[in-house]
Design an enzyme around this catalytic site. Sequence first.
Site, PDB file in Angstrom:
ATOM      1  N   GLU A 149       0.275  -1.197   0.108  1.00  0.00           N
ATOM      2  CA  GLU A 149      -0.258   0.414   0.063  1.00  0.00           C
ATOM      3  C   GLU A 149       0.721   1.005   0.234  1.00  0.00           C
ATOM      4  O   GLU A 149       2.012   1.204   0.707  1.00  0.00           O
ATOM      5  CB  GLU A 149      -1.105  -0.110   1.415  1.00  0.00           C
ATOM      6  CG  GLU A 149      -1.785  -1.364   1.124  1.00  0.00           C
ATOM      7  CD  GLU A 149      -3.053  -1.155   2.197  1.00  0.00           C
ATOM      8  OE1 GLU A 149      -2.296  -1.430   3.345  1.00  0.00           O
ATOM      9  OE2 GLU A 149      -3.696  -0.747   2.324  1.00  0.00           O
ATOM     10  N   CYS A 200       2.829   8.439   1.451  1.00  0.00           N
ATOM     11  CA  CYS A 200       3.045   7.966   2.296  1.00  0.00           C
ATOM     12  C   CYS A 200       3.631   6.583   1.621  1.00  0.00           C
ATOM     13  O   CYS A 200       2.707   5.688   0.776  1.00  0.00           O
ATOM     14  CB  CYS A 200       2.001   7.529   3.824  1.00  0.00           C
ATOM     15  SG  CYS A 200       2.830   6.095   4.615  1.00  0.00           S
ATOM     16  N   CYS A 211       3.962  -6.231   9.127  1.00  0.00           N
ATOM     17  CA  CYS A 211       5.041  -5.351   9.808  1.00  0.00           C
ATOM     18  C   CYS A 211       4.966  -7.070  11.216  1.00  0.00           C
ATOM     19  O   CYS A 211       3.922  -7.405  11.437  1.00  0.00           O
ATOM     20  CB  CYS A 211       4.451  -4.002  10.634  1.00  0.00           C
ATOM     21  SG  CYS A 211       5.779  -3.830  11.578  1.00  0.00           S
ATOM     22  N   CYS A 218       3.044  -3.741  17.825  1.00  0.00           N
ATOM     23  CA  CYS A 218       2.002  -2.709  18.333  1.00  0.00           C
ATOM     24  C   CYS A 218       0.665  -3.006  18.689  1.00  0.00           C
ATOM     25  O   CYS A 218      -0.151  -3.297  17.814  1.00  0.00           O
ATOM     26  CB  CYS A 218       2.442  -1.158  18.025  1.00  0.00           C
ATOM     27  SG  CYS A 218       3.985  -0.995  17.601  1.00  0.00           S
ATOM     28  N   CYS A 226      -2.178  -1.024  16.103  1.00  0.00           N
ATOM     29  CA  CYS A 226      -2.117  -0.781  14.856  1.00  0.00           C
ATOM     30  C   CYS A 226      -2.689  -1.516  14.119  1.00  0.00           C
ATOM     31  O   CYS A 226      -2.664  -3.034  14.125  1.00  0.00           O
ATOM     32  CB  CYS A 226      -0.562  -0.608  14.785  1.00  0.00           C
ATOM     33  SG  CYS A 226      -0.106  -0.886  13.103  1.00  0.00           S
ATOM     34  N   CYS A 278      -3.131   6.258   9.116  1.00  0.00           N
ATOM     35  CA  CYS A 278      -2.185   5.576   9.790  1.00  0.00           C
ATOM     36  C   CYS A 278      -2.523   4.843  11.049  1.00  0.00           C
ATOM     37  O   CYS A 278      -3.417   4.643  11.687  1.00  0.00           O
ATOM     38  CB  CYS A 278      -1.306   6.979  11.480  1.00  0.00           C
ATOM     39  SG  CYS A 278      -0.725   8.087  10.523  1.00  0.00           S
TER      40      CYS A 278
END
Length: 342
Positions: free
Chosen positions: A81, A94, A101, A105, A108, A325
């Site tokens: 993305e 971005c 990932c 976290c 997220c 985000c």
Amino acid sequence: MGMEMADIESALGSRHPKFRAKQIYDALYAKRQLDLTKATALPAAIKAEFESGALTEASRYDSVDGTVRYLLGMKDGKTIEAVFMPERGRDTLCISSQVGCPVDCKFCLTALMGLERNLTAGEIVGQVLHLAARHQLDPQDKQMNIVMMGQGEPLMNLDAVLKATRLLVDPAGVGMSERRITVSTSGLIPKIEELAQSPVRPKLAISLNASHEEQRVELMPITKKWHLKDLLEVCVHYPLRSWEFLTFEYVLLRGVNDTDADALRVRKLLANIRCKVNLIALNPGPGIPFETPDPERVESFQDIVKVGMPCFIRKPRGLDIYAACGQLKRMSEGAELIGITG
Ligand code: SAH
Ligand code: SF4
């Protein structure tokens, strides 16, 4: 895509004259010719052997606020993305550094994917060139900025991130300024030290997200290994260039890390660092066990921090298309978005 001049020269070997390397480099990065078959300067023999390695566009999602999220296809069939965020006087791209990932976290959505693989330098540069072409952006114009804040922990893929950065800032290549590229990390201390040593490097942003050690470990379990005290120590000694500030990002979670006492602690923690703070009110998503604080709470937090250092509130962009985000998890438009207060 992703090859530096020396890589192209060695790929050409002795089969082609050496000056062809410069022509290929120029066509790929300076002219940003995503289809090399159209590069008039290149002979057919070269075109038969080399392709640009440009990414393909699998989907595009347009937000009401002008933000556009792309799903871009790679050679192995995986997608990644990248998000285009236009603003008056400033366009921000971005981009991602990994597929998924590995950092866990708790707030997220990307974390829920786990890590599929690292991106290559070519796939990182490919995102930039695809978006620049789609939106007629000139990378040499001050208007265009890149943040490596999409999917992934960039410092876990530092070699590719640095190679991509070199290609993006080379005046004979894409020709951007280092000042307009930012890499964001969850705080991998040895990799921050390695980045500091690199002659060409993007600006650094660090996801702080908590005001004390215990809270940080709970929200970002990886920080069990990389303690807050040591992170701040590295930051104090980070070799900032004359024009540079460190950025600290802080995701505000209602009732968890958003109190006045938290804000005061953040201000104290960062007192000896030349930095600014970006506050991000949580962008919610399915499976994320936190809530977004009210705007008044976010403003009070900002009022306290900004006594010590510049402190900004980051506006969410592209919430309706899962582009904000922490929301990059290859969602389709129209997926349920309950409880967004933005
Ligand atoms: N992995 C890197 C860069 C990508 S995340 C990093 O963590 O820094 C980019 C930013 O989005 C980080 O500051 C992260 O803390 C923030 N973020 C993650 N999930 C979020 C969410 N649900 N809402 C708001 N910001 C989030
Ligand atoms: Fe990875 Fe950054 Fe999300 Fe943490 S916030 S899981 S490091 S993408």
